[in-house]
Write an enzyme that holds these catalytic residues in place. Structure first.
Site, PDB file in Angstrom:
ATOM      1  N   ALA A  63       1.119  -1.304  -0.069  1.00  0.00           N
ATOM      2  CA  ALA A  63       0.392   0.150   0.407  1.00  0.00           C
ATOM      3  C   ALA A  63       0.803   0.975  -0.403  1.00  0.00           C
ATOM      4  O   ALA A  63       2.084   1.043   0.534  1.00  0.00           O
ATOM      5  CB  ALA A  63      -1.139  -0.347   1.206  1.00  0.00           C
ATOM      6  N   GLY A 107       0.603  -5.114   1.058  1.00  0.00           N
ATOM      7  CA  GLY A 107      -0.257  -5.423   0.667  1.00  0.00           C
ATOM      8  C   GLY A 107       0.016  -5.680  -1.324  1.00  0.00           C
ATOM      9  O   GLY A 107      -1.445  -6.575  -1.797  1.00  0.00           O
ATOM     10  N   GLU A 110      -0.944  -9.420  -1.104  1.00  0.00           N
ATOM     11  CA  GLU A 110      -1.987  -9.419  -0.556  1.00  0.00           C
ATOM     12  C   GLU A 110      -3.114  -9.293  -2.299  1.00  0.00           C
ATOM     13  O   GLU A 110      -3.615  -9.539  -2.528  1.00  0.00           O
ATOM     14  CB  GLU A 110      -3.073  -8.660   0.373  1.00  0.00           C
ATOM     15  CG  GLU A 110      -2.747  -8.378   1.538  1.00  0.00           C
ATOM     16  CD  GLU A 110      -2.741  -7.889   2.607  1.00  0.00           C
ATOM     17  OE1 GLU A 110      -2.231  -6.094   2.829  1.00  0.00           O
ATOM     18  OE2 GLU A 110      -3.187  -7.283   3.658  1.00  0.00           O
ATOM     19  N   GLU A 130       3.832  -5.628   7.146  1.00  0.00           N
ATOM     20  CA  GLU A 130       3.338  -4.336   7.843  1.00  0.00           C
ATOM     21  C   GLU A 130       3.382  -4.128   9.152  1.00  0.00           C
ATOM     22  O   GLU A 130       4.160  -3.190   9.757  1.00  0.00           O
ATOM     23  CB  GLU A 130       2.211  -4.876   8.041  1.00  0.00           C
ATOM     24  CG  GLU A 130       1.384  -4.805   6.311  1.00  0.00           C
ATOM     25  CD  GLU A 130       1.493  -6.001   5.985  1.00  0.00           C
ATOM     26  OE1 GLU A 130       2.845  -6.480   5.890  1.00  0.00           O
ATOM     27  OE2 GLU A 130       0.695  -5.960   4.813  1.00  0.00           O
TER      28      GLU A 130
HETATM   29  C1  3H9 Z   1       0.315  -2.496   3.504  1.00  0.00           C
HETATM   30  O1  3H9 Z   1       1.055  -2.641   2.448  1.00  0.00           O
HETATM   31  C2  3H9 Z   1      -0.837  -2.267   4.286  1.00  0.00           C
HETATM   32  C3  3H9 Z   1      -1.141  -3.168   3.715  1.00  0.00           C
HETATM   33  O2  3H9 Z   1      -1.623  -3.914   4.590  1.00  0.00           O
HETATM   34  C4  3H9 Z   1      -2.659  -2.727   3.250  1.00  0.00           C
HETATM   35  C5  3H9 Z   1      -3.771  -2.406   4.195  1.00  0.00           C
HETATM   36  C6  3H9 Z   1      -5.266  -2.530   3.795  1.00  0.00           C
HETATM   37  N1  3H9 Z   1       4.994   3.322  -0.412  1.00  0.00           N
HETATM   38  O3  3H9 Z   1      13.563   1.962   0.458  1.00  0.00           O
HETATM   39  P1  3H9 Z   1      13.407   2.898  -1.301  1.00  0.00           P
HETATM   40  C7  3H9 Z   1       9.352   5.245  -1.881  1.00  0.00           C
HETATM   41  S1  3H9 Z   1       2.318  -1.671   4.143  1.00  0.00           S
HETATM   42  C8  3H9 Z   1       5.088   4.605  -0.674  1.00  0.00           C
HETATM   43  O4  3H9 Z   1      15.296   4.193  -0.950  1.00  0.00           O
HETATM   44  P2  3H9 Z   1      15.060   0.611  -2.079  1.00  0.00           P
HETATM   45  C9  3H9 Z   1      10.164   4.850  -0.392  1.00  0.00           C
HETATM   46  O5  3H9 Z   1      10.175   6.161  -0.017  1.00  0.00           O
HETATM   47  C10 3H9 Z   1       3.122  -1.076   3.204  1.00  0.00           C
HETATM   48  N2  3H9 Z   1       6.295   4.697  -0.730  1.00  0.00           N
HETATM   49  O6  3H9 Z   1      14.458   1.218  -2.176  1.00  0.00           O
HETATM   50  C11 3H9 Z   1      11.347   6.028  -1.370  1.00  0.00           C
HETATM   51  O7  3H9 Z   1      11.010   7.249  -2.316  1.00  0.00           O
HETATM   52  P3  3H9 Z   1      12.378   8.514  -2.112  1.00  0.00           P
HETATM   53  C12 3H9 Z   1       3.919  -2.567   3.536  1.00  0.00           C
HETATM   54  C13 3H9 Z   1       7.327   4.127  -1.213  1.00  0.00           C
HETATM   55  O8  3H9 Z   1      15.248   0.201  -3.364  1.00  0.00           O
HETATM   56  C14 3H9 Z   1      11.527   4.978  -3.283  1.00  0.00           C
HETATM   57  O9  3H9 Z   1      10.019   4.596  -3.219  1.00  0.00           O
HETATM   58  N3  3H9 Z   1       4.963  -3.026   2.607  1.00  0.00           N
HETATM   59  C15 3H9 Z   1       6.904   2.424  -0.860  1.00  0.00           C
HETATM   60  O10 3H9 Z   1      16.103   0.213  -0.947  1.00  0.00           O
HETATM   61  C16 3H9 Z   1      12.585   3.589  -3.066  1.00  0.00           C
HETATM   62  O11 3H9 Z   1      12.335   3.295  -1.606  1.00  0.00           O
HETATM   63  C17 3H9 Z   1       6.433  -2.568   2.715  1.00  0.00           C
HETATM   64  O12 3H9 Z   1       6.541  -2.189   3.851  1.00  0.00           O
HETATM   65  C18 3H9 Z   1       5.219   2.141  -0.477  1.00  0.00           C
HETATM   66  N4  3H9 Z   1       4.868   1.126   0.409  1.00  0.00           N
HETATM   67  O13 3H9 Z   1      13.657  -0.748  -1.160  1.00  0.00           O
HETATM   68  C19 3H9 Z   1       7.393  -2.342   1.379  1.00  0.00           C
HETATM   69  N5  3H9 Z   1       8.019   2.136  -0.222  1.00  0.00           N
HETATM   70  O14 3H9 Z   1      12.382   8.061  -3.596  1.00  0.00           O
HETATM   71  C20 3H9 Z   1       8.331  -0.459   1.865  1.00  0.00           C
HETATM   72  C21 3H9 Z   1       8.552   2.204  -0.767  1.00  0.00           C
HETATM   73  O15 3H9 Z   1      11.206   9.733  -2.438  1.00  0.00           O
HETATM   74  N6  3H9 Z   1       9.231  -0.542   0.796  1.00  0.00           N
HETATM   75  N7  3H9 Z   1       8.866   3.496  -0.788  1.00  0.00           N
HETATM   76  O16 3H9 Z   1      12.433   8.559  -0.594  1.00  0.00           O
HETATM   77  C22 3H9 Z   1      10.352  -1.023   1.032  1.00  0.00           C
HETATM   78  O17 3H9 Z   1      11.086  -1.950   1.613  1.00  0.00           O
HETATM   79  C23 3H9 Z   1      11.423  -0.767   0.541  1.00  0.00           C
HETATM   80  O18 3H9 Z   1      11.210   0.517   0.018  1.00  0.00           O
HETATM   81  C24 3H9 Z   1      11.715  -2.072  -0.634  1.00  0.00           C
HETATM   82  C25 3H9 Z   1      12.748  -1.315  -2.387  1.00  0.00           C
HETATM   83  C26 3H9 Z   1      12.511  -2.869  -0.728  1.00  0.00           C
HETATM   84  C27 3H9 Z   1      10.486  -2.216  -1.562  1.00  0.00           C
END
Ligand code: 3H9
Length: 715
Positions: A63, A107, A110, A130
């Site tokens: 999400a 998400g 999911e 999450e």
């Molecule tokens: C969820 O899904 C809830 C559900 O159950 C649904 C409920 C109804 N959203 O980390 P990076 C941005 S909770 C918005 O440097 P990497 C991040 O801020 C979510 N933005 O890259 C950054 O922006 P900026 C569950 C996001 O390659 C840019 O992307 N998911 C999101 O080192 C690059 O990020 C997670 O917890 C997001 N979901 O790593 C995953 N994700 O460049 C969270 C990233 O402006 N994300 N951004 O600073 C991660 O773990 C890592 O970002 C990922 C990439 C592994 C994906």
């Protein structure tokens, strides 16, 4: 269909592609684009099967956390709603294949689980992270995951938040096939195969075959809650997620989903969710640094030389070798280098015993580390890291000696924790290529690196260091050059306040218990014993820390050092240590504290845990406000990243500055002012704290206001 989601049809397969950079987060546009694309593919009679795939580096990373942040702070519009999409996906009458690469998280997974089939490339990662944001899966993940992988595996994945690799996902039943080669082609071929099969399409929500028998459920849940309490100390979400998983195992799907939603919304606005979401964006924000833009060229770093094969140098060598970087490890004598290599080998052996590495992985890493005496072949390396002990003359001499050996862009980094980078830069004769890389011990484990920008450090040098930190899997925070930089500078008032508390009547174990009760990974005295009391002793002398007239000087720490009690390494410091390295209270220390207090006319009294927290944590915050005001930290959030990644401050409290915001800056300011009256000049309120308290604002607001001045920074 819209810009974020497109459909193309080829040989009977509709390929629905999500393109929402950077990570294909589930924005409202993606959700509506998926709904329309599915509808179109369902109605197109030439389409026999559907593949959903992500463009760019990943499938769907979850999400949109920006929306979740709005939700955490009270805006209903931030709540992602994908229940209808999931139902449509599962009820589609043509096979829907989810094709995953990069990460399918939260998400994203999911959505994937609502498809009929899932395929993935070998290095794809899938998980429900999450809980790391203080919430639980909120889009039926807790209900579908156990139906695919079983309750035990689902508990493990949801409690830990750790993603699993494709091979593990295949054996657990989360995916149906691993696709070698081009994913779109392989997934489309698989989709055609499935379309050719007779029989009903598998709907995850209808499956029961992986759910355990009723008699096995209570034991699994108990073990899950135990795991959550033991491995995710103080976190609410990992315990709560087991409640949602319990509903999956004991109730019909729709009821389970309702229970999941209920828990999700309870946690979504909790203090922990606010703090952990803050920590998530704070960590990503550190890469925005004035003067360093997307166009600033970072030199590739594949070869590193490390000067000093002691604890720090050895740890840095391991961090580099783990990241595939070749290392020249040097010291002044063969004996010193041999000892360094033996320690590295010993540390790797421990990793093998713990199952982190295989013996083959260790050999591969050891081969990357070339021991040597002197500076031979230093010309070849991209980066020199000096990691000798804290002695300015020695550091300057090394900087000068290696300066002429390398190519012009070779970066020289000093791993000092307190000394002046500019002085070392001048000694090198090439200040633009010099900066500080302050690693934390053990350097192969700790995630934090302070990247210290000197007066003359060039943007390219800084960009190179930031890229190296990322390559090493660390969070590199750019800080200014000043005594103790950010982390240690703030730690001194915190540490000394803990020591004054003990001289004033508390015990080391009471202070440490209050701090760990607050959520710190370790108490201050246990930390001091681990780091070595001699380290701060030397810094006290080097920085002449208590030179101001009337300044209160800690008394007991010096006495302990004079007695040779340097902490864990000598078996005694503030505590006593046996073979298990567990701190035991030492009556000798307690007696010494009392004698010292009496001899110095210190009136002793008892303290509550709340007083202990205020005296220590507020000292940290007050100094943090000074550091920020003086520009040594770019943002309050950077301080939070430093403290949560390098000093054991609980991420679920967001970091010291975020915590201060939540307590209220007015309240903090009032207490600090009262301590100033009661305890003297060291508690003078930081002007920035006073200003923000008066304005009724927060450090977070200040960061937002200042964000404009970071324009031109990279992201
Ligand atoms: C969820 O899904 C809830 C559900 O159950 C649904 C409920 C109804 N959203 O980390 P990076 C941005 S909770 C918005 O440097 P990497 C991040 O801020 C979510 N933005 O890259 C950054 O922006 P900026 C569950 C996001 O390659 C840019 O992307 N998911 C999101 O080192 C690059 O990020 C997670 O917890 C997001 N979901 O790593 C995953 N994700 O460049 C969270 C990233 O402006 N994300 N951004 O600073 C991660 O773990 C890592 O970002 C990922 C990439 C592994 C994906």
């Amino acid at each position: 269909m819209n810009q974020a989601v497109t459909v193309s049809v080829d040989q009977g397969v509709a390929l629905i592609r999500i393109d929402n950079p950077p990570v294909n987060a589930l924005s409202p546009e993606v959700i509506s684009g998926l709904e329309t694309s599915l509808d179109r593919a369902s109605r197109d009679s030439s389409v026999r099967a559907i593949v959903i795939i992500g463009a760019g580096r990943t499938f769907i990373a979850g999400a949109d956390i920006k929306g979740l942040e709005q939700l955490a702070w009270g805006s209903d519009s931030g709540a992602p709603e994908i229940h209808d999409l999931l139902q449509t996906l599962e009820d589609t009458t043509k096979p829907v294949v989810m094709a995953m690469h990069g990460t399918a998280l939260g998400g994203g997974l999911e959505v994937a689980m609502a498809g009929h089939y899932r395929v993935a490339v070998p290095d794809a990662l899938m998980g429900q992270p999450e809980v790391n944001l203080g919430i639980i899966p909120g889009a039926e993940g807790t209900q579908r995951l156990p139906r695919l992988v079983g309750l035990e595996k689902a508990i493990e994945m949801c409690v830990s938040g750790k993603p699993i690799k494709a091979a593990d996902a295949l054996s657990a039943g989360l995916i149906d096939r691993i696709i070698e080669g081009d994913l779109a082609t392989g997934a489309s071929a698989f989709a055609r195969e499935m379309a050719a099969q007779a029989g009903a399409l598998p709907k995850t929500r209808e499956r029961k075959d992986k759910l355990p028998p009723a008699s096995a459920i209570p034991g699994m849940l108990e073990a899950g809650r135990d795991l959550a309490r033991k491995t995710r100390r103080n976190l609410e979400a990992p315990v709560a997620v087991v409640d949602a998983l319990e509903a999956a195992a004991t109730r019909p799907f729709a009821e389970g989903c309702a229970r999941e939603r209920e828990i999700f919304f309870q946690l979504a606005q909790s203090e922990q969710a606010k703090a952990l979401i803050h920590a998530f964006f704070a960590e990503r924000g550190v890469s925005k640094v004035p003067g360093v833009s997307k166009d600033t060229v970072a030199a590739p770093v594949n070869r590193v030389a490390i000067v000093g094969a002691g604890t720090m140098g050895g740890g840095i060598a391991m961090a580099c070798a783990n990241a595939g970087i070749s290392v020249r490890l040097t010291d002044t004598s063969q004996d010193a280098v041999d000892k360094g290599i033996a320690t590295i080998r010993k540390n790797y052996d421990v990793s093998v015993k713990r199952g982190r590495f295989t013996p083959a992985m260790v050999e591969e890493r050891m081969k990357r580390i070339a021991p040597q005496v002197g500076y031979d072949a230093f010309g070849d390396v991209d980066l020199v890291i000096e990691a000798v002990f804290e002695n300015m003359a020695l550091k300057k001499q090394i900087a000068g000696s290696v300066a002429s050996l390398g190519k012009p862009e070779q970066v020289f980094a000093t791993n000092t924790s307190t000394l002046d980078i500019d002085e070392i830069a001048v000694a090198s004769g090439r200040p633009p290529q010099v900066l500080g890389l302050h690693f934390f011990s053990p350097a192969n484990v700790m995630r934090l690196v302070e990247i210290v920008r000197g007066k003359a450090t060039s943007p390219e040098t800084l960009a190179t260091a930031m890229a190296v930190a990322k390559k090493l899997g660390k969070v590199g925070v750019v800080v200014g050059n000043g005594p103790g930089f950010v982390g240690n500078r703030m730690m001194f008032p915190y540490m000394y306040e803990a020591q004054f508390l003990v001289e004033d009547g508390a015990t080391p174990q009471q202070v440490d218990a209050a701090l760990t009760g607050f959520g710190m990974a370790m108490g201050m005295f246990a930390v001091d014993d681990m780091a070595g009391l001699d380290v701060a002793w030397r810094v006290r002398q080097e920085l002449n820390q208590f030179s101001q007239p009337g300044a209160r000087k800690p008394l007991v720490a010096d006495r302990l050092c004079e007695m040779g009690r340097f902490g864990q390494k000598t078996g005694k410091g503030w505590y006593l240590y046996g073979d298990d390295r567990k701190p035991q209270p030492d009556p000798e220390v307690l007696a010494l504290i009392e004698q010292t207090a009496t001899a110095n006319n210190i009136r002793r009294r008892s303290f509550t845990n709340d007083e202990i927290i205020e005296r220590t944590i507020y000292a940290l915050i007050n100094e943090g406000a000074r550091v920020l005001d003086e520009g040594h930290a770019l943002r309050a959030a950077d301080i939070d990243v430093i403290y949560t990644n390098g000093y054991g401050f609980p991420a679920w409290r967001g970091g010291p500055m975020f915590y201060a915001d939540r307590v209220g800056l007015k309240k903090i300011y009032d207490r600090v002012s009262a301590f100033h009256q009661e305890l003297g000049q060291r508690w003078a309120p930081a002007p920035l704290l006073a200003k923000l308290a008066k304005e009724g604002t927060t450090f977070k607001e200040l960061d937002k206001r200042r964000a404009g001045s970071l324009v031109g920074a990279s992201s």
